[in-house]
Enzyme design. Structure first.
Site, PDB file in Angstrom:
ATOM      1  N   GLY A  33      11.517  30.227 -17.799  1.00  0.00           N
ATOM      2  CA  GLY A  33      11.737  31.604 -18.226  1.00  0.00           C
ATOM      3  C   GLY A  33      11.482  31.808 -19.707  1.00  0.00           C
ATOM      4  O   GLY A  33      10.787  31.017 -20.334  1.00  0.00           O
ATOM      5  N   LEU A  35       9.609  34.068 -20.806  1.00  0.00           N
ATOM      6  CA  LEU A  35       8.147  34.042 -20.670  1.00  0.00           C
ATOM      7  C   LEU A  35       7.450  34.689 -21.856  1.00  0.00           C
ATOM      8  O   LEU A  35       7.933  35.655 -22.441  1.00  0.00           O
ATOM      9  CB  LEU A  35       7.741  34.747 -19.367  1.00  0.00           C
ATOM     10  CG  LEU A  35       8.319  34.134 -18.092  1.00  0.00           C
ATOM     11  CD1 LEU A  35       7.831  34.911 -16.861  1.00  0.00           C
ATOM     12  CD2 LEU A  35       7.949  32.656 -17.966  1.00  0.00           C
ATOM     13  N   HIS A  36       6.290  34.129 -22.191  1.00  0.00           N
ATOM     14  CA  HIS A  36       5.452  34.657 -23.280  1.00  0.00           C
ATOM     15  C   HIS A  36       4.002  34.699 -22.781  1.00  0.00           C
ATOM     16  O   HIS A  36       3.722  34.216 -21.664  1.00  0.00           O
ATOM     17  CB  HIS A  36       5.624  33.798 -24.542  1.00  0.00           C
ATOM     18  CG  HIS A  36       5.390  32.330 -24.316  1.00  0.00           C
ATOM     19  ND1 HIS A  36       4.160  31.801 -24.005  1.00  0.00           N
ATOM     20  CD2 HIS A  36       6.252  31.277 -24.346  1.00  0.00           C
ATOM     21  CE1 HIS A  36       4.257  30.495 -23.879  1.00  0.00           C
ATOM     22  NE2 HIS A  36       5.524  30.145 -24.065  1.00  0.00           N
ATOM     23  N   GLY A  38       1.553  32.905 -23.248  1.00  0.00           N
ATOM     24  CA  GLY A  38       1.023  31.595 -22.841  1.00  0.00           C
ATOM     25  C   GLY A  38       1.326  31.316 -21.377  1.00  0.00           C
ATOM     26  O   GLY A  38       0.467  30.890 -20.610  1.00  0.00           O
ATOM     27  N   HIS A  39       2.565  31.595 -20.975  1.00  0.00           N
ATOM     28  CA  HIS A  39       2.934  31.426 -19.564  1.00  0.00           C
ATOM     29  C   HIS A  39       2.048  32.316 -18.684  1.00  0.00           C
ATOM     30  O   HIS A  39       1.635  31.922 -17.595  1.00  0.00           O
ATOM     31  CB  HIS A  39       4.384  31.850 -19.331  1.00  0.00           C
ATOM     32  CG  HIS A  39       5.414  30.946 -19.931  1.00  0.00           C
ATOM     33  ND1 HIS A  39       6.288  31.357 -20.902  1.00  0.00           N
ATOM     34  CD2 HIS A  39       5.728  29.647 -19.683  1.00  0.00           C
ATOM     35  CE1 HIS A  39       7.104  30.363 -21.221  1.00  0.00           C
ATOM     36  NE2 HIS A  39       6.782  29.312 -20.510  1.00  0.00           N
ATOM     37  N   GLN A  63      16.989  18.096 -17.227  1.00  0.00           N
ATOM     38  CA  GLN A  63      15.959  17.657 -18.171  1.00  0.00           C
ATOM     39  C   GLN A  63      16.368  17.847 -19.630  1.00  0.00           C
ATOM     40  O   GLN A  63      15.574  17.581 -20.537  1.00  0.00           O
ATOM     41  CB  GLN A  63      14.635  18.351 -17.878  1.00  0.00           C
ATOM     42  CG  GLN A  63      14.588  19.825 -18.240  1.00  0.00           C
ATOM     43  CD  GLN A  63      13.320  20.467 -17.734  1.00  0.00           C
ATOM     44  OE1 GLN A  63      13.123  20.626 -16.538  1.00  0.00           O
ATOM     45  NE2 GLN A  63      12.413  20.813 -18.637  1.00  0.00           N
ATOM     46  N   GLY A 151       0.670  23.726 -17.993  1.00  0.00           N
ATOM     47  CA  GLY A 151      -0.049  23.919 -19.249  1.00  0.00           C
ATOM     48  C   GLY A 151      -0.388  22.605 -19.939  1.00  0.00           C
ATOM     49  O   GLY A 151       0.428  21.676 -19.952  1.00  0.00           O
ATOM     50  N   LYS A 153      -0.331  22.378 -22.936  1.00  0.00           N
ATOM     51  CA  LYS A 153       0.638  22.360 -24.046  1.00  0.00           C
ATOM     52  C   LYS A 153       1.603  21.180 -23.929  1.00  0.00           C
ATOM     53  O   LYS A 153       1.934  20.537 -24.906  1.00  0.00           O
ATOM     54  CB  LYS A 153       1.392  23.697 -24.040  1.00  0.00           C
ATOM     55  CG  LYS A 153       2.665  23.741 -24.825  1.00  0.00           C
ATOM     56  CD  LYS A 153       2.379  23.980 -26.268  1.00  0.00           C
ATOM     57  CE  LYS A 153       3.577  24.216 -27.139  1.00  0.00           C
ATOM     58  NZ  LYS A 153       4.862  23.778 -26.686  1.00  0.00           N
ATOM     59  N   SER A 189       5.054  29.270 -27.694  1.00  0.00           N
ATOM     60  CA  SER A 189       6.217  28.565 -27.147  1.00  0.00           C
ATOM     61  C   SER A 189       7.419  29.495 -27.248  1.00  0.00           C
ATOM     62  O   SER A 189       7.514  30.290 -28.196  1.00  0.00           O
ATOM     63  CB  SER A 189       6.476  27.304 -27.984  1.00  0.00           C
ATOM     64  OG  SER A 189       7.763  26.820 -27.724  1.00  0.00           O
TER      65      SER A 189
HETATM   66  P1  AMP Z   1       8.308  26.068 -19.872  1.00  0.00           P
HETATM   67  O1  AMP Z   1       8.897  27.338 -19.422  1.00  0.00           O
HETATM   68  O2  AMP Z   1       8.348  25.867 -21.338  1.00  0.00           O
HETATM   69  O3  AMP Z   1       8.838  24.884 -19.087  1.00  0.00           O
HETATM   70  O4  AMP Z   1       6.752  26.139 -19.513  1.00  0.00           O
HETATM   71  C1  AMP Z   1       6.298  26.423 -18.224  1.00  0.00           C
HETATM   72  C2  AMP Z   1       4.844  26.075 -18.130  1.00  0.00           C
HETATM   73  O5  AMP Z   1       4.093  26.868 -19.060  1.00  0.00           O
HETATM   74  C3  AMP Z   1       4.546  24.607 -18.457  1.00  0.00           C
HETATM   75  O6  AMP Z   1       3.563  24.112 -17.551  1.00  0.00           O
HETATM   76  C4  AMP Z   1       3.987  24.687 -19.864  1.00  0.00           C
HETATM   77  O7  AMP Z   1       3.100  23.643 -20.181  1.00  0.00           O
HETATM   78  C5  AMP Z   1       3.258  26.021 -19.830  1.00  0.00           C
HETATM   79  N1  AMP Z   1       3.072  26.553 -21.178  1.00  0.00           N
HETATM   80  C6  AMP Z   1       4.042  26.786 -22.099  1.00  0.00           C
HETATM   81  N2  AMP Z   1       3.486  27.216 -23.250  1.00  0.00           N
HETATM   82  C7  AMP Z   1       2.161  27.243 -23.044  1.00  0.00           C
HETATM   83  C8  AMP Z   1       1.033  27.592 -23.873  1.00  0.00           C
HETATM   84  N3  AMP Z   1       1.172  27.971 -25.142  1.00  0.00           N
HETATM   85  N4  AMP Z   1      -0.194  27.502 -23.327  1.00  0.00           N
HETATM   86  C9  AMP Z   1      -0.366  27.084 -22.046  1.00  0.00           C
HETATM   87  N5  AMP Z   1       0.641  26.757 -21.223  1.00  0.00           N
HETATM   88  C10 AMP Z   1       1.888  26.822 -21.715  1.00  0.00           C
END
Ligand code: AMP
Length: 285
Positions: A33, A35-36, A38-39, A63, A151, A153, A189
């Site tokens: 969640g 979310l931005h 990138g997500h 985690q 991602g 990332k 992020s």
């Molecule tokens: P998170 O909510 O941080 O666990 O991220 C969820 C998914 O979004 C993971 O697969 C991350 O690698 C991907 N993600 C987060 N930030 C980015 C970004 N800047 N560019 C591409 N994918 C991203």
């Protein structure tokens, strides 16, 4: 269709079974969640490639290596659902801990990761990847998607999940999406919101350092490349945890560029009390 939020495994199962029996493919994007944009690049790729897209929003307790990080993780489900709705994601799965872990959280997935979970982030965040493997394994069991979107990332994270899928012969294809960056080059992020405006501007040094390494990977010695990068990241406002040049398959630090066909620079750095990770593929043949 408006994004439908689903809270239980039973309800999600019934909609997915129905869609699959209608011949639709299922794309799945797991997230925590907040979310931005990138997500949303991952969601968009899934929407482009599948009949339906499921995004999970679940802050997985197992985690987190520090309780205070878990307690302070932003939870903004209404906002997340509005974003998912704005691009047409079909389902937002927002389960409780009891739905994800009906038999308790205290177990480990039996999988051979060839040690790729032990270095880099694994060294600095004990238990983190065991939790990631546990939750992604469980979510894949629940959603059973045709394709899983993650991602670049989180380089080590997608590498580990790819290994898990191979090792356990899970019937899902992993799709890795490029790093989405702000105009300054800073990787997007959820943590960036915690940076002060000045630290956010300073943090562009991360991408500059990675790009510099990419430019010189075939011309400078590895020692020179690494020591220059570490110096570039050394300011009174930075605290570099690691900067490594690794093989993209084994995640081991390399000693000779010519012996590797897939080379990645990966780093973690603290800026203004916020831990940022980033990486760059320096070479892939
Ligand atoms: P998170 O909510 O941080 O666990 O991220 C969820 C998914 O979004 C993971 O697969 C991350 O690698 C991907 N993600 C987060 N930030 C980015 C970004 N800047 N560019 C591409 N994918 C991203």
């Amino acid at each position: 269709m408006v994004t439908r939020t689903i809270y239980t495994v039973a309800e999600l199962h019934s909609v997915i079974v129905k869609h699959k029996s209608d011949g639709k493919t299922v794309g799945f994007v797991p997230t925590m969640g907040a979310l931005h944009p990138g997500h949303l690049t991952l969601m968009q790729k899934s929407l482009d490639e599948n009949g339906i897209t499921v995004c999970s929003v679940y802050v997985n307790p197992t985690q987190f290596d520090k309780q205070e990080d878990l307690d302070s993780y932003p939870q903004v489900l209404d906002n997340d659902v509005a974003l998912l709705d704005s691009i047409g994601v079909d389902y937002c799965f927002a389960p409780s801990n009891a739905e994800v872990y009906p038999n308790g959280m205290d177990y480990a997935v039996d999988v051979n990761l060839d040690g790729i979970d032990e270095k880099l982030e694994g060294e600095h965040r004990p238990g983190h990847f065991a939790g990631v493997v546990q939750v992604v394994h469980r979510l894949l069991e629940i959603v059973k998607p045709h394709k899983l979107y993650m991602g670049q990332k989180d380089f080590q994270q997608f590498s580990i999940i790819g290994k898990m899928i191979d090792d356990l012969k899970m019937p899902t294809v992993l799709v890795v999406c490029p790093i989405s960056r702000e105009d300054s080059g800073l990787a997007r992020s959820s943590r960036n919101a915690r940076l002060s405006p000045i630290d956010r501007a300073r943090a562009c040094i991360i991408n500059q350092t990675l790009l510099e390494a990419k430019e010189d990977i075939t011309t400078l010695s590895l020692e020179a490349l690494i020591s220059r990068a570490r110096k570039r990241m050394n300011w009174e406002w930075t605290d570099l945890e690691y900067f490594e040049i690794i093989d993209g398959y084994t995640l081991e630090p390399i000693s000779n560029v010519r012996h590797h066909s897939y080379i990645v620079a990966a780093l973690a750095v603290w800026i203004g009390g916020v831990r940022l990770i980033d990486n760059c593929i320096l070479l892939k043949e």
